[in-house]
Design a protein around this motif. Sequence first.
Motif, short mmCIF file in Angstrom:
data_model
loop_
_atom_site.label_atom_id
_atom_site.label_comp_id
_atom_site.label_asym_id
_atom_site.label_seq_id
_atom_site.Cartn_x
_atom_site.Cartn_y
_atom_site.Cartn_z
N GLY A 177 -15.93 5.61 7.51
CA GLY A 177 -16.68 4.65 6.70
C GLY A 177 -16.75 5.01 5.23
N CYS A 178 -15.76 5.74 4.75
CA CYS A 178 -15.73 6.19 3.35
C CYS A 178 -15.03 5.14 2.48
CB CYS A 178 -15.02 7.53 3.24
SG CYS A 178 -15.81 8.85 4.17
N ALA A 179 -15.79 4.13 2.07
CA ALA A 179 -15.22 3.00 1.34
C ALA A 179 -14.58 3.40 0.02
CB ALA A 179 -16.29 1.94 1.11
N VAL A 180 -15.16 4.34 -0.71
CA VAL A 180 -14.61 4.77 -1.99
C VAL A 180 -13.22 5.39 -1.77
CG1 VAL A 180 -14.89 6.38 -3.93
CG2 VAL A 180 -16.85 5.08 -3.09
N ILE A 181 -13.10 6.19 -0.74
CA ILE A 181 -11.80 6.82 -0.46
C ILE A 181 -10.81 5.77 0.01
CG2 ILE A 181 -10.60 8.46 1.06
CD1 ILE A 181 -13.08 10.26 0.76
N VAL A 182 -11.24 4.84 0.83
CA VAL A 182 -10.35 3.76 1.26
C VAL A 182 -9.80 3.04 0.03
CG1 VAL A 182 -10.23 1.53 2.45
CG2 VAL A 182 -11.37 3.47 3.55
N LEU A 183 -10.65 2.73 -0.93
CA LEU A 183 -10.19 2.07 -2.16
C LEU A 183 -9.19 2.92 -2.94
CD1 LEU A 183 -13.32 0.27 -3.66
CD2 LEU A 183 -11.17 -0.77 -2.92
N LEU A 184 -9.47 4.22 -3.05
CA LEU A 184 -8.53 5.12 -3.74
C LEU A 184 -7.17 5.11 -3.04
CD1 LEU A 184 -10.82 8.22 -4.44
CD2 LEU A 184 -9.75 6.74 -6.16
N LEU A 185 -7.19 5.20 -1.72
CA LEU A 185 -5.94 5.24 -0.96
C LEU A 185 -5.20 3.90 -1.06
CD1 LEU A 185 -7.29 7.18 2.13
CD2 LEU A 185 -5.73 8.07 0.39
N LEU A 186 -5.93 2.80 -1.01
CA LEU A 186 -5.31 1.48 -1.11
C LEU A 186 -4.65 1.27 -2.47
CD1 LEU A 186 -7.93 -0.77 0.72
CD2 LEU A 186 -5.63 -0.14 1.53
N GLY A 187 -5.13 1.97 -3.47
CA GLY A 187 -4.55 1.87 -4.81
C GLY A 187 -3.32 2.74 -5.01
N SER A 188 -2.93 3.49 -4.00
CA SER A 188 -1.78 4.39 -4.09
C SER A 188 -0.47 3.65 -3.86
CB SER A 188 -1.90 5.51 -3.05
OG SER A 188 -3.05 6.25 -3.28
N ASP A 189 0.52 4.01 -4.67
CA ASP A 189 1.86 3.44 -4.47
C ASP A 189 2.39 3.82 -3.10
OD1 ASP A 189 1.91 2.33 -7.01
OD2 ASP A 189 2.92 4.06 -7.90
#
Length: 181
Positions: free
Chosen positions: A132-144
Motif C-alpha cells: 500500500g505504498c502509494a508514493v513508491i508506486v508513483l515513483l516506480l510508475l514514472g520509471s522508463d
Amino acid sequence: SSCVVEKLLMAGADVNATAINGYTALMMASRKSHAGTVEKLLMAGANVNAAANNGYTALICASQNGHAGVVEKLLMAGADVNAADGIGQTSLICASIRGHDGIVEKLLMADANVNAPGRYGDTALMMATRQGCAVIVLLLLGSDGIDVNAINRDGNTALILASIYCHIGIAQMLRKHGTRR
C-alpha cells in the motif's frame, strides 16, 4: 564506533573479514547506519559488492533498513544496484517492501532494474502495491520501461494485488498507467 574500526584497521585487521554467516563489517555498518564507519571501511578497501551467505550486500542491508545516507555512499563507491539476495530480492525490492521512498528514488536514479523479479516473480511495483505504498508506486510508475502488466508465479499483476489488498487508490493509479489486468 568508527574510532574502534580505525584502530583495528591500523593494527592490520582484514577489512573484508567475514563472520560465519558471511557478513562483513561493511554490511553490518550499513545495516546499522554507521555512516562514518562505512566511509572508513570503504576508504580502507572494503569490497562494496561482497555478499553474505544469504546474498545480502551492504547496499541491500542499507536499503532494507532505510539508511539513505549510507545508500548514497555505497552507490558512489560502485555498489551493484541490481545485486539480488538469496531469494532474488534487489535493493529496490527491499526498499519498496519497507516503504523507503527516498531510497527507492536514489536507486532508480542509479539505474536500478525496475522490472527485476524476486524468487516468486514479484517486482518492486508488486511489492509496493501489496504494502500500500502509494508514493513508491508513483515513483516506480514514472520509471522508463516499467512493465505494469508483469505477472508473478501466482498469476498476479500489480493491479490484481491492489484489488486483493483493497488498495483502491493504487488500483486507480495503475489503471491510469495502462495496466490491462
